[in-house]
Design an enzyme around this catalytic site. Sequence first.
Site, short mmCIF file in Angstrom:
data_model
loop_
_atom_site.label_atom_id
_atom_site.label_comp_id
_atom_site.label_asym_id
_atom_site.label_seq_id
_atom_site.Cartn_x
_atom_site.Cartn_y
_atom_site.Cartn_z
N ARG A 18 17.48 4.11 2.20
CA ARG A 18 16.68 4.49 3.37
C ARG A 18 17.54 4.47 4.62
O ARG A 18 18.36 3.57 4.79
CB ARG A 18 15.51 3.53 3.55
CG ARG A 18 14.52 3.98 4.61
CD ARG A 18 13.45 2.95 4.83
NE ARG A 18 12.72 2.67 3.61
CZ ARG A 18 12.00 1.55 3.41
NH1 ARG A 18 11.95 0.64 4.35
NH2 ARG A 18 11.36 1.37 2.29
N HIS A 107 6.42 4.20 4.39
CA HIS A 107 5.54 3.95 5.54
C HIS A 107 6.32 3.88 6.85
O HIS A 107 5.77 3.49 7.87
CB HIS A 107 4.81 2.62 5.33
CG HIS A 107 5.77 1.49 5.13
ND1 HIS A 107 6.35 1.24 3.92
CD2 HIS A 107 6.28 0.61 6.00
CE1 HIS A 107 7.18 0.22 4.06
NE2 HIS A 107 7.16 -0.18 5.30
N LYS A 116 13.62 6.96 -3.58
CA LYS A 116 13.24 5.98 -4.61
C LYS A 116 13.58 6.59 -5.96
O LYS A 116 13.34 7.77 -6.17
CB LYS A 116 11.74 5.68 -4.55
CG LYS A 116 11.29 4.96 -3.29
CD LYS A 116 9.78 4.72 -3.32
CE LYS A 116 9.34 4.00 -2.04
NZ LYS A 116 7.87 3.87 -1.96
N ASP A 240 -0.69 4.55 2.48
CA ASP A 240 0.56 4.56 3.24
C ASP A 240 1.20 5.95 3.13
O ASP A 240 0.66 6.87 2.50
CB ASP A 240 1.49 3.42 2.81
CG ASP A 240 2.34 3.75 1.60
OD1 ASP A 240 1.88 4.55 0.76
OD2 ASP A 240 3.46 3.22 1.49
ZN ZN Z 1 4.93 3.54 0.09
#
Ligand code: ZN
Length: 462
Positions: A18, A107, A116, A240
């Site tokens: 991220r 989120h 991911k 989310d």
């Molecule tokens: Zn999430």
Amino acid sequence: MSDARVLDPTILREYDIRGVVGETFSAIDVGTIGRAFATIVKNAGGSRIAVGYDGRLSSPELEEAMVLGLSGSGVDVLRVGMGPSPMLYFAGATENVDAAVMITGSHNPPEYNGIKMNINGKSFYGDDIQRLGKIAASGDFTQGSGKVETKEIFSSYVERVFADYRGTKNLKVAWDPANGAAAEAVSELVKKLPGQHFLINEKIDGTFPAHHPDPTVEKNLEQLKALVADNDCDLGFGFDGDGDRIGVIDGKGRVLWGDQIMVLLAREVLADEPGATIIADVKASQAFFDAIAEMGGKPIMWKTGHSLIKSKMVETGAPLAGEMSAHIFFKHRYYGFDDALYAAVRLLSIVASSDKSLADMRDELPQMINTPEIRFDCPEERKFAVVDEVKSRLQGRDGISVNDIDGVRVLSDDGWWLLRASNTQAVLVARCESNSEEGLARLKSTLSQELEKSGVSVPDLG
Ligand SMILES: [Zn+2]
């Protein structure tokens, strides 16, 4: 085609990749990550990878870079398009693929994005991600030119989530997907569900104009609460940014937290599979673990972190697991991944086949007095040491028991408190819970003393 590339070390996190797009994280990085990930999958005997992406503005470009990177290392790619993370996991579970990659910032604020990954449904995290970073830096990629195929999976995903709806009466339900990647899937789902449905923020918009897409922070649930109140709804659901975490509001506008949702869901699972193992993380209320045991289940307290919870679930064969952060994993009748839409359908089914309202069910749960999760700064190089110091001071002390599965969770007659180091930030996390105000005050005071002894400035414990 991407060559060797040293990735910004801050993007290689514990559970995912991220970063801030254009600062620490770019399409070129994603192409390289694709090459490295494909190399790992190929070396493990895999040959085909599913790819999905969320509704962020940068996601289509990053998805394209990922597809090029993966196919450039010789794996075939199945593109399933934009949708929530669980839609991609669904593709991973039902299509003929060896791994799945989701472009998502979850989120986080709009300027973020990330990745991911899983291989054969198993989370790719921790050391795996570090290894991927090393392969990216070495440029030692497998070569080839994989086939790229696009498949519409949205309808079959929504149909599958809906298929487990078993309610017997019609309810009024509020839904707030927060303009996140689950927004369209939620819109389609509610068209199928019986009852009356009220939907807001149902257009995917990567700028998240209505509010931040994180339903575990109460202020992000204000609109949903108002929707419930204005329409006299029986309950409401929030999601989310990528649809793997849920928020739940009862008909009185009160939040049900992750551990409370889990108790209600577990009752049905345990009726079907008596004695089953049910897992929650160390942040969950003692009331959760007691309730599971009372219902004849086998509660397991495990480490916080969705990848860790998922691994424990596979290891123990648990049909249900969840976290305070409201990742809920159903293996019971489903595939074992965290899917907030599916969790919503299961909870809605329970409420819509009961004489009781969700508010009644909530009132019947033990009413504990607790602090929220309190997060406060602590230098990276001190955070684990502080937890260790506290542990060594308390272990063996009379009248308490110390659980060190993840940080220290200290149980006494007054209740419990938790101190753990975040795996992803220079932060310590604390929580206290008692069944009395006096007990809670004593727990907070013990926790404060322990932090002081380790030279940590004590945060506001509420
Ligand atoms: Zn999430």
